[in-house]
Write a protein that holds these residues in place. Sequence first.
Motif, mmCIF file in Angstrom:
data_model
loop_
_atom_site.group_PDB
_atom_site.id
_atom_site.type_symbol
_atom_site.label_atom_id
_atom_site.label_comp_id
_atom_site.label_asym_id
_atom_site.label_seq_id
_atom_site.Cartn_x
_atom_site.Cartn_y
_atom_site.Cartn_z
ATOM 1 N N ILE A 87 0.877 -1.169 0.000
ATOM 2 C CA ILE A 87 0.000 0.000 0.000
ATOM 3 C C ILE A 87 0.921 1.228 0.000
ATOM 4 O O ILE A 87 1.476 1.613 1.031
ATOM 5 C CB ILE A 87 -0.934 0.009 1.220
ATOM 6 C CG1 ILE A 87 -1.905 -1.168 1.129
ATOM 7 C CG2 ILE A 87 -1.707 1.326 1.313
ATOM 8 C CD1 ILE A 87 -2.882 -1.106 -0.031
ATOM 9 N N ALA A 117 -4.010 -0.476 -5.131
ATOM 10 C CA ALA A 117 -4.014 0.985 -4.981
ATOM 11 C C ALA A 117 -4.921 1.640 -6.009
ATOM 12 O O ALA A 117 -5.678 2.565 -5.697
ATOM 13 C CB ALA A 117 -2.591 1.523 -5.104
ATOM 14 N N ALA A 168 -2.155 5.202 -2.087
ATOM 15 C CA ALA A 168 -3.240 4.351 -1.588
ATOM 16 C C ALA A 168 -3.506 4.614 -0.116
ATOM 17 O O ALA A 168 -4.655 4.572 0.341
ATOM 18 C CB ALA A 168 -2.896 2.889 -1.802
ATOM 19 N N THR A 169 -2.447 4.870 0.654
ATOM 20 C CA THR A 169 -2.618 5.185 2.076
ATOM 21 C C THR A 169 -3.520 6.395 2.260
ATOM 22 O O THR A 169 -4.457 6.376 3.073
ATOM 23 C CB THR A 169 -1.254 5.441 2.733
ATOM 24 O OG1 THR A 169 -0.471 4.252 2.670
ATOM 25 C CG2 THR A 169 -1.409 5.862 4.186
#
Length: 421
Positions: free
Chosen positions: A58, A320, A62-63
């Motif tokens: 990730i 992601a 994406a985080t």
Amino acid sequence: MPHAIREQTMGIGPQQVVIVGGGIGGLATALALLRRGDSVRIFEQAPELKEIGAGLTISPNATRALISLGLGDAVAAIGSVPDESVTYHWESGDVIRRRSMGDHYLREYGGHYYHMHRADLHAALLAEVRKLAPDAVHTDHVATGVEQDETSATVRFTNGARATGDLVIGADGVRSITYATLFGATPPTFTNRVAWRAVVPAAAVADLGLAKMGSIPGPERTASWYNLRGGELINLVFMSRWDAWVDEDWRARATIDDVREAFVGWCPLTRELIERLPADGILRWGLFDRPPYEHWSQGHIAFVGDAVHPMLPYMGQGAAMAIEDAVILARLFDAEASQADALARYGEVRRPRTDWIQMASRQRADFWEKTDPRAQLGTAMADAHLAIYPYDAATAPLTAGASRPPIADDISSAVALSSGA
């Protein structure tokens, strides 16, 4: 022409949404739409909704998308943050590069780079969805097709059930039935590469002194690993050229002998990692490629994740991109006056980014898998993935130009947005 960002949010009212597929992309989309007030039903073909598989990356983009969905604390709890990435030479075993990560990535890109077990992220998404809609998930529903009229779309299932909504979203993966119903199945091309994957207890490799994240690229092969669950587990991945045709199932079983044979002559570290593979826990994944898809929606049907942009794993962006799709789609429903307008812009906003990442993933294996990967270090292509990380799906302008990674001309030509590239 790309649409300009609206100065004032208009938004459409609550929708009745049917999502086909209960994986990471489907659950992320459900969560994004539930948070904007839509009513959501998720139909999953498996008898029980759970994710299997191994490790997952990730990256910071994406985080931040997951944080925008309300999962910041959950991601921090289940994710492992590598302090550095170490690259080794395939023949000598010497360290040829160290890259600082950890808090450096947080400062540089606004989010941590995490490694986590795919099942843990799936469970976190599912828990959040069920908080908002306890009865949203319906298992044991195998889709056979989708149809629509002027006002709605309907999914048909093998058990005779039908589910109708204002919107149907195909999140049913690389072999998407929903996409194939409308546009036909896209035949995959075998890349003559396979990946072997396994998760082992950290104790099984403790004597090797591994970095938390490492890779050994070399001639037509790559070995890599990273921590999961705070260092309790290690995810091992071996990729190799493979002349014999295999199927696309990433859950096929393999033997240690297969991996040994592929990495004959490699450094002692590589061979030691292979010997630590569990005899009964190696999964083989045949890697297949597809061109970028043209259609992202039709009428009252749209697609997210692998259903619309299946990609090779070499950029670590499969999950992601599905999560970003979810955030952007929900934002467009808040920004546009009608569902039709939102869906018309959806592909326009997303395609430049996902097309580029698909093509970069295609190029990356060939780029790294040279006799001496040291020659590749320091080039623009070697660090092309870093251009992906600054993007924030929750705040980026809803335009095509804002989504494509800011990349140098030499990378642009290397991964030109052309199905023939």
